[in-house]
Write a protein that holds these residues in place. Structure first.
Motif, PDB file in Angstrom:
ATOM      1  N   LYS A 186       0.821  -1.211   0.000  1.00  0.00           N
ATOM      2  CA  LYS A 186       0.000   0.000   0.000  1.00  0.00           C
ATOM      3  C   LYS A 186       0.866   1.278   0.000  1.00  0.00           C
ATOM      4  CE  LYS A 186      -4.014   1.687   2.502  1.00  0.00           C
ATOM      5  NZ  LYS A 186      -4.991   1.348   3.514  1.00  0.00           N
ATOM      6  N   ILE A 187       1.872   1.270   0.898  1.00  0.00           N
ATOM      7  CA  ILE A 187       2.737   2.455   1.010  1.00  0.00           C
ATOM      8  C   ILE A 187       3.516   2.666  -0.282  1.00  0.00           C
ATOM      9  CG2 ILE A 187       4.769   3.386   2.223  1.00  0.00           C
ATOM     10  CD1 ILE A 187       3.702   1.906   4.743  1.00  0.00           C
ATOM     11  N   ASN A 188       3.972   1.573  -0.865  1.00  0.00           N
ATOM     12  CA  ASN A 188       4.791   1.695  -2.068  1.00  0.00           C
ATOM     13  C   ASN A 188       3.990   2.060  -3.301  1.00  0.00           C
ATOM     14  OD1 ASN A 188       7.262   1.491  -0.938  1.00  0.00           O
ATOM     15  ND2 ASN A 188       7.456  -0.734  -1.210  1.00  0.00           N
ATOM     16  N   ALA A 189       2.660   2.075  -3.186  1.00  0.00           N
ATOM     17  CA  ALA A 189       1.837   2.534  -4.313  1.00  0.00           C
ATOM     18  C   ALA A 189       2.132   4.013  -4.573  1.00  0.00           C
ATOM     19  CB  ALA A 189       0.358   2.331  -3.995  1.00  0.00           C
TER      20      ALA A 189
ATOM     21  N   VAL B   2       9.353   2.456   0.895  1.00  0.00           N
ATOM     22  CA  VAL B   2      10.091   1.608   1.839  1.00  0.00           C
ATOM     23  C   VAL B   2      10.698   0.434   1.085  1.00  0.00           C
ATOM     24  CG1 VAL B   2       8.816   2.182   3.941  1.00  0.00           C
ATOM     25  CG2 VAL B   2       7.987   0.349   2.495  1.00  0.00           C
ATOM     26  N   LYS B   3      11.939   0.122   1.468  1.00  0.00           N
ATOM     27  CA  LYS B   3      12.640  -0.939   0.734  1.00  0.00           C
ATOM     28  C   LYS B   3      12.466  -2.296   1.388  1.00  0.00           C
ATOM     29  CE  LYS B   3      15.960   2.391  -0.917  1.00  0.00           C
ATOM     30  NZ  LYS B   3      16.853   3.237  -0.149  1.00  0.00           N
ATOM     31  N   SER B   4      12.075  -2.296   2.671  1.00  0.00           N
ATOM     32  CA  SER B   4      11.855  -3.594   3.314  1.00  0.00           C
ATOM     33  C   SER B   4      10.790  -3.461   4.388  1.00  0.00           C
ATOM     34  CB  SER B   4      13.158  -4.121   3.928  1.00  0.00           C
ATOM     35  OG  SER B   4      13.400  -3.477   5.157  1.00  0.00           O
TER      36      SER B   4
ATOM     37  N   GLU C 239      -4.310   4.061   7.730  1.00  0.00           N
ATOM     38  CA  GLU C 239      -5.298   5.084   7.395  1.00  0.00           C
ATOM     39  C   GLU C 239      -4.650   6.394   6.948  1.00  0.00           C
ATOM     40  OE1 GLU C 239      -7.735   5.356  10.871  1.00  0.00           O
ATOM     41  OE2 GLU C 239      -8.730   3.435  10.447  1.00  0.00           O
ATOM     42  N   GLY C 240      -3.327   6.399   6.859  1.00  0.00           N
ATOM     43  CA  GLY C 240      -2.637   7.593   6.361  1.00  0.00           C
ATOM     44  C   GLY C 240      -2.528   8.705   7.383  1.00  0.00           C
ATOM     45  N   ARG C 241      -2.787   8.389   8.667  1.00  0.00           N
ATOM     46  CA  ARG C 241      -2.661   9.440   9.688  1.00  0.00           C
ATOM     47  C   ARG C 241      -1.204   9.654  10.068  1.00  0.00           C
ATOM     48  NH1 ARG C 241      -5.811   7.795  14.297  1.00  0.00           N
ATOM     49  NH2 ARG C 241      -6.417   5.849  13.297  1.00  0.00           N
ATOM     50  N   ILE C 242      -0.379   8.665   9.868  1.00  0.00           N
ATOM     51  CA  ILE C 242       1.072   8.886   9.950  1.00  0.00           C
ATOM     52  C   ILE C 242       1.658   8.363   8.646  1.00  0.00           C
ATOM     53  CG2 ILE C 242       1.258   8.768  12.472  1.00  0.00           C
ATOM     54  CD1 ILE C 242       2.356   5.922  12.148  1.00  0.00           C
ATOM     55  N   ARG C 243       2.834   8.817   8.339  1.00  0.00           N
ATOM     56  CA  ARG C 243       3.394   8.490   7.051  1.00  0.00           C
ATOM     57  C   ARG C 243       4.869   8.136   7.174  1.00  0.00           C
ATOM     58  NH1 ARG C 243       4.009  11.490   2.374  1.00  0.00           N
ATOM     59  NH2 ARG C 243       4.190  13.457   3.485  1.00  0.00           N
ATOM     60  N   ILE C 244       5.332   7.228   6.355  1.00  0.00           N
ATOM     61  CA  ILE C 244       6.768   6.984   6.271  1.00  0.00           C
ATOM     62  C   ILE C 244       7.229   7.676   4.994  1.00  0.00           C
ATOM     63  CG2 ILE C 244       8.524   5.225   5.871  1.00  0.00           C
ATOM     64  CD1 ILE C 244       6.909   3.346   7.641  1.00  0.00           C
ATOM     65  N   LEU C 245       8.244   8.509   5.127  1.00  0.00           N
ATOM     66  CA  LEU C 245       8.693   9.274   3.964  1.00  0.00           C
ATOM     67  C   LEU C 245       9.779   8.521   3.208  1.00  0.00           C
ATOM     68  CD1 LEU C 245       9.097  12.809   5.616  1.00  0.00           C
ATOM     69  CD2 LEU C 245       7.045  11.791   4.638  1.00  0.00           C
TER      70      LEU C 245
END
Ligand code: 5GP
Length: 356
Positions: free
Chosen positions: A246-249, A258-260, A300-306
């Motif tokens: 999902k995040i990598n979309a 994210v790579k892993s 839910e996208g309330r926090i994010r990994i950049l």
């Protein structure tokens, strides 16, 4: 027995798995009980930033170390990662004579040598309540790379074999409670909470859980989302694999966000710790674990990994903003106030997880 013998302090060796919180426990013990002192070792390794000669270590040359060794000035010594470390005999004995309990924070081989040289020394091994706590602490503090965390967990598995040589096994559930228990063992004011057999049984079950966890990590199977605790398994939904997709979309195949899966494990564990630290878990009656909430927030996208690129852009923007504030201090203050007012609780969660 003379009065002096009676007043003599004890020699105490405290060891524990990396990440178990040993340093914090030792500090709490010394803060509460001024009769405990910390033995400062000599080492030939270089001082790290922030370390002070005579406080963390006596930083000496190889020649000085060899001289002190030849003069019999070490109670025990060892070589660790090609550097020499030694416990100064004079300091330990003189403080004990003054009635202080002397704490040694040394690796296991040194601990066993101390026991040989001073059979009356008390050897205490600190373990976490469960494998999950150790994994969460090591990943949550965010200071180690994946390889380092795996290295430390492997070392914990290895070290379990020497715990039977220790006098007591203490479980670190809560820092002050652990410090008080150690004091009770040293002074003999209360019996151990766990018998040695119970402590060893718990250590063995933690070792088994750590080994199972590392096997899963190795197989790239699903850390998918389960984290061990001593009582139960916290199921993470959605799984880390699903979250990763999902995040990598939002990224590209060449530059994924994210790579892993490990970045997600680190990120959510860090956020979970933040919720505990800032009292969020006490404000509301949450029946769920902080880790599950962190995963939901991410989902839910309330926090994010950049991604690295996003992080670099955001950092540059912040620096430009800061530079502008310096250029016009009055405006800067207003901007700062406005930024503080707008900052969401736990703003740190926007910090990126750095890939290594
Ligand atoms: P560091 O270089 O990270 O401070 O310490 C490396 C290892 O050496 C740690 O496991 C620490 O407990 C151990 N160590 C520190 N001082 C002594 C000492 O005097 N004797 C022994 N045997 N180990 C020590």
């Amino acid at each position: 027995m003379s009065q002096n013998d009676k007043a003599k302090g004890r020699l105490l060796v405290v060891s524990g798995y990396s990440g178990v919180g040993k340093g914090t426990v030792i500090k709490a013990l010394m803060k509460q009980h001024p009769e405990y002192v910390f033995s400062v070792s000599a080492t030939t390794r270089a001082a790290r930033p922030g370390e002070v000669d005579g406080r963390e270590y006596f930083f000496v040359t190889q020649e000085t170390f060899a001289e002190w060794l030849a003069d019999g000035r070490f109670l025990e010594h060892t070589t660790y990662l090609d550097r020499s470390y030694g416990t100064p005999r004079d300091y330990v004995e003189s403080r004990q004579d003054e009635g202080c309990h002397v704490i040694l924070d040394i690796e296991v081989e040194g601990a066993l040598n101390v026991k040989k040289a001073c059979p009356e020394a008390i050897l205490i091994y600190i373990i976490p309540p469960g494998a999950g706590e150790l994994i969460e602490r090591l990943t949550g503090r965010g200071t180690e790379t994946e390889e380092q965390v795996i290295g430390r967990l492997n070392k914990a598995i290895e070290e379990t074999a020497v715990i039977p040589s220790y006098d007591h096994v203490v479980v670190n559930r809560e820092v002050q409670e652990t410090a008080d228990e150690i004091d009770a063992l040293v002074t003999g004011s209360a019996p151990p909470r766990l018998t040695k057999e119970e402590g060893l049984a718990l250590a063995r079950s933690i070792r088994a859980d750590l080994a199972a966890y590392l096997k899963k990590v190795e197989e790239h199977d699903t850390i998918s989302g389960s984290v061990f605790t001593d009582k139960e398994t916290t199921m993470i939904h959605p799984s880390y694999s699903e979250l990763m997709t999902k995040i990598n979309a939002n990224g590209t195949a060449e530059d994924p966000v994210v790579k892993s899966r490990y970045s997600i494990v680190m990120g959510t564990a860090k956020r979970a710790r933040q919720m505990v630290d800032n009292g969020y878990m006490e404000q509301e009656d949450h029946s769920r674990k902080p880790l599950s909430i962190a995963v939901e927030e991410l989902d839910e996208g309330r926090i994010r990994i950049l991604s690295d690129a996003e992080y670099a852009r955001m950092k540059a923007e912040k620096e430009a903003e800061r530079a502008a504030r310096f250029a016009d201090p009055a405006e800067g203050e207003e901007a700062e106030e406005a930024a503080e007012a707008a900052e969401p609780e736990g703003g740190e969660e926007k910090e990126p997880e750095q890939e290594n």
